[in-house]
Design a protein around this motif. Structure first.
Motif, PDB file in Angstrom:
ATOM      1  N   SER A  63       0.809  -1.229   0.000  1.00 40.82           N
ATOM      2  CA  SER A  63       0.000   0.000   0.000  1.00 40.82           C
ATOM      3  C   SER A  63       0.836   1.270   0.000  1.00 40.82           C
ATOM      4  CB  SER A  63      -0.983   0.005   1.168  1.00 40.82           C
ATOM      5  OG  SER A  63      -0.286   0.024   2.389  1.00 40.82           O
ATOM      6  N   ALA A  64       2.017   1.230   0.587  1.00 41.36           N
ATOM      7  CA  ALA A  64       2.862   2.423   0.610  1.00 41.36           C
ATOM      8  C   ALA A  64       3.411   2.756  -0.778  1.00 41.36           C
ATOM      9  CB  ALA A  64       4.017   2.225   1.588  1.00 41.36           C
ATOM     10  N   GLU A  65       3.578   1.748  -1.625  1.00 41.98           N
ATOM     11  CA  GLU A  65       4.137   1.963  -2.960  1.00 41.98           C
ATOM     12  C   GLU A  65       3.072   2.192  -4.030  1.00 41.98           C
ATOM     13  OE1 GLU A  65       7.529  -0.606  -4.110  1.00 41.98           O
ATOM     14  OE2 GLU A  65       7.094  -1.624  -2.212  1.00 41.98           O
ATOM     15  N   ALA A  66       1.919   1.565  -3.870  1.00 42.03           N
ATOM     16  CA  ALA A  66       0.857   1.637  -4.881  1.00 42.03           C
ATOM     17  C   ALA A  66       0.227   3.025  -4.912  1.00 42.03           C
ATOM     18  CB  ALA A  66      -0.209   0.585  -4.583  1.00 42.03           C
ATOM     19  N   ALA A  67      -0.268   3.400  -6.080  1.00 44.15           N
ATOM     20  CA  ALA A  67      -1.006   4.665  -6.186  1.00 44.15           C
ATOM     21  C   ALA A  67      -2.272   4.584  -5.337  1.00 44.15           C
ATOM     22  CB  ALA A  67      -1.353   4.948  -7.642  1.00 44.15           C
ATOM     23  N   SER A  68      -2.910   3.430  -5.362  1.00 41.03           N
ATOM     24  CA  SER A  68      -4.030   3.135  -4.466  1.00 41.03           C
ATOM     25  C   SER A  68      -4.081   1.625  -4.287  1.00 41.03           C
ATOM     26  CB  SER A  68      -5.365   3.651  -5.021  1.00 41.03           C
ATOM     27  OG  SER A  68      -5.769   2.909  -6.153  1.00 41.03           O
ATOM     28  N   MET A  69      -4.528   1.214  -3.117  1.00 39.55           N
ATOM     29  CA  MET A  69      -4.625  -0.210  -2.817  1.00 39.55           C
ATOM     30  C   MET A  69      -5.962  -0.460  -2.138  1.00 39.55           C
ATOM     31  SD  MET A  69      -3.430  -3.316  -2.713  1.00 39.55           S
ATOM     32  CE  MET A  69      -1.696  -3.171  -3.128  1.00 39.55           C
ATOM     33  N   GLN A  70      -6.755  -1.343  -2.707  1.00 31.91           N
ATOM     34  CA  GLN A  70      -8.024  -1.724  -2.108  1.00 31.91           C
ATOM     35  C   GLN A  70      -8.076  -3.246  -2.018  1.00 31.91           C
ATOM     36  OE1 GLN A  70     -10.300   0.700  -4.975  1.00 31.91           O
ATOM     37  NE2 GLN A  70     -11.305   1.546  -3.165  1.00 31.91           N
ATOM     38  N   TYR A  71      -8.556  -3.727  -0.872  1.00 29.59           N
ATOM     39  CA  TYR A  71      -8.660  -5.162  -0.634  1.00 29.59           C
ATOM     40  C   TYR A  71     -10.092  -5.477  -0.238  1.00 29.59           C
ATOM     41  CZ  TYR A  71      -8.041  -9.776   1.391  1.00 29.59           C
ATOM     42  OH  TYR A  71      -8.149 -11.112   1.665  1.00 29.59           O
ATOM     43  N   VAL A  72     -10.674  -6.467  -0.919  1.00 29.66           N
ATOM     44  CA  VAL A  72     -12.035  -6.881  -0.606  1.00 29.66           C
ATOM     45  C   VAL A  72     -12.030  -8.361  -0.241  1.00 29.66           C
ATOM     46  CG1 VAL A  72     -14.394  -7.146  -1.465  1.00 29.66           C
ATOM     47  CG2 VAL A  72     -13.033  -5.174  -2.172  1.00 29.66           C
ATOM     48  N   ALA A  73     -12.551  -8.668   0.938  1.00 30.19           N
ATOM     49  CA  ALA A  73     -12.733 -10.057   1.376  1.00 30.19           C
ATOM     50  C   ALA A  73     -14.195 -10.425   1.151  1.00 30.19           C
ATOM     51  CB  ALA A  73     -12.373 -10.190   2.851  1.00 30.19           C
ATOM     52  N   LEU A  74     -14.428 -11.499   0.423  1.00 35.25           N
ATOM     53  CA  LEU A  74     -15.796 -11.947   0.169  1.00 35.25           C
ATOM     54  C   LEU A  74     -16.121 -13.117   1.082  1.00 35.25           C
ATOM     55  CD1 LEU A  74     -16.090 -11.746  -3.720  1.00 35.25           C
ATOM     56  CD2 LEU A  74     -16.788 -10.093  -1.994  1.00 35.25           C
ATOM     57  N   LYS A  75     -16.966 -12.847   2.076  1.00 32.38           N
ATOM     58  CA  LYS A  75     -17.349 -13.866   3.055  1.00 32.38           C
ATOM     59  C   LYS A  75     -18.017 -15.053   2.378  1.00 32.38           C
ATOM     60  CE  LYS A  75     -18.179 -11.715   7.485  1.00 32.38           C
ATOM     61  NZ  LYS A  75     -19.182 -11.310   8.445  1.00 32.38           N
ATOM     62  N   GLY A  76     -17.493 -16.244   2.680  1.00 35.30           N
ATOM     63  CA  GLY A  76     -18.097 -17.468   2.177  1.00 35.30           C
ATOM     64  C   GLY A  76     -17.741 -17.830   0.753  1.00 35.30           C
ATOM     65  N   ALA A  77     -17.000 -16.989   0.080  1.00 39.66           N
ATOM     66  CA  ALA A  77     -16.604 -17.288  -1.306  1.00 39.66           C
ATOM     67  C   ALA A  77     -15.292 -18.060  -1.310  1.00 39.66           C
ATOM     68  CB  ALA A  77     -16.457 -16.000  -2.107  1.00 39.66           C
ATOM     69  N   GLY A  78     -15.179 -18.992  -2.237  1.00 40.22           N
ATOM     70  CA  GLY A  78     -13.973 -19.790  -2.370  1.00 40.22           C
ATOM     71  C   GLY A  78     -13.102 -19.295  -3.518  1.00 40.22           C
ATOM     72  N   HIS A  79     -12.240 -20.172  -3.976  1.00 44.70           N
ATOM     73  CA  HIS A  79     -11.261 -19.791  -4.996  1.00 44.70           C
ATOM     74  C   HIS A  79     -11.869 -19.631  -6.383  1.00 44.70           C
ATOM     75  CE1 HIS A  79      -7.243 -19.331  -6.612  1.00 44.70           C
ATOM     76  NE2 HIS A  79      -7.573 -20.180  -7.577  1.00 44.70           N
ATOM     77  N   PHE A  80     -12.890 -20.397  -6.704  1.00 46.58           N
ATOM     78  CA  PHE A  80     -13.375 -20.446  -8.078  1.00 46.58           C
ATOM     79  C   PHE A  80     -14.405 -19.386  -8.431  1.00 46.58           C
ATOM     80  CE2 PHE A  80     -11.697 -24.612  -7.023  1.00 46.58           C
ATOM     81  CZ  PHE A  80     -10.687 -24.677  -7.966  1.00 46.58           C
ATOM     82  N   MET A  81     -14.698 -18.486  -7.538  1.00 49.02           N
ATOM     83  CA  MET A  81     -15.513 -17.306  -7.799  1.00 49.02           C
ATOM     84  C   MET A  81     -16.931 -17.629  -8.240  1.00 49.02           C
ATOM     85  SD  MET A  81     -12.525 -15.212  -9.724  1.00 49.02           S
ATOM     86  CE  MET A  81     -10.943 -15.957  -9.378  1.00 49.02           C
ATOM     87  N   LEU A  82     -17.419 -18.811  -7.871  1.00 46.70           N
ATOM     88  CA  LEU A  82     -18.785 -19.179  -8.239  1.00 46.70           C
ATOM     89  C   LEU A  82     -19.803 -18.617  -7.258  1.00 46.70           C
ATOM     90  CD1 LEU A  82     -18.112 -22.851  -9.334  1.00 46.70           C
ATOM     91  CD2 LEU A  82     -18.420 -20.832 -10.789  1.00 46.70           C
ATOM     92  N   ARG A  83     -19.421 -18.523  -5.998  1.00 42.92           N
ATOM     93  CA  ARG A  83     -20.300 -17.874  -5.024  1.00 42.92           C
ATOM     94  C   ARG A  83     -20.089 -16.371  -5.149  1.00 42.92           C
ATOM     95  NH1 ARG A  83     -19.851 -21.828   0.113  1.00 42.92           N
ATOM     96  NH2 ARG A  83     -21.212 -23.395  -0.792  1.00 42.92           N
ATOM     97  N   LYS A  84     -21.163 -15.668  -5.138  1.00 39.88           N
ATOM     98  CA  LYS A  84     -21.129 -14.205  -5.251  1.00 39.88           C
ATOM     99  C   LYS A  84     -20.551 -13.764  -6.594  1.00 39.88           C
ATOM    100  CE  LYS A  84     -20.914 -13.475  -0.293  1.00 39.88           C
ATOM    101  NZ  LYS A  84     -20.460 -12.606   0.762  1.00 39.88           N
ATOM    102  N   ILE A  85     -20.869 -14.494  -7.644  1.00 41.18           N
ATOM    103  CA  ILE A  85     -20.308 -14.207  -8.968  1.00 41.18           C
ATOM    104  C   ILE A  85     -20.611 -12.775  -9.420  1.00 41.18           C
ATOM    105  CG2 ILE A  85     -22.254 -15.147 -10.284  1.00 41.18           C
ATOM    106  CD1 ILE A  85     -20.103 -16.251 -12.243  1.00 41.18           C
TER     107      ILE A  85
END
Length: 127
Positions: A63-85
């Motif tokens: 975050s100190a180096e990036a122009a902007s840094m945003q992080y989103v955690a999706l509760k209950g979603a796994g690796h394959f992005m099928l939940r909360k598509i």
């Protein structure tokens, strides 16, 4: 390995923004690639293939180096992005469209839910 590849290749002069979805990051992943870049990392909290906590740690380190840094955690979603598509798609599309519009000095309509899901001032969000 797409998210990791995006982070590593971000140092190309033509890159202004990076979206990393469930990336394979670790403490040794260099942060220099995202210097002066807009970055969005989205990771499911139940991902068993890659580490959401490692992604968050990378986001904090970079975050100190990036122009902007945003992080989103999706509760209950796994690796394959099928939940909360729809959320994955809205975040990704909105972030890329917003970064593109800013780079060309234009106003583009963003997906309706984008600003609700990821307010401009947000650094870390859990959905």
């Amino acid at each position: 390995m797409g998210g990791l590849t995006a982070v590593i290749a971000a140092d190309h002069p033509g890159v202004e923004a990076v979206v990393a979805l469930a990336p394979w990051l670790n403490p040794a992943t260099p942060t220099s690639g995202v210097a002066n870049r807009k970055v969005l990392i989205v990771h499911g909290t139940t991902d068993r293939w890659t580490s959401a906590s490692a992604s968050l740690l990378f986001a904090r380190r970079a975050s100190a180096e990036a122009a902007s840094m945003q992080y989103v955690a999706l509760k209950g979603a796994g690796h394959f992005m099928l939940r909360k598509i729809g959320v994955w798609q809205t975040l990704t599309t909105g972030f890329v469209m917003k970064a593109f519009a800013e780079s060309i000095g234009a106003e583009l309509p963003l997906p309706a839910e984008y600003t609700r899901l990821l307010p401009e001032s947000a650094v870390q969000v859990t959905l």
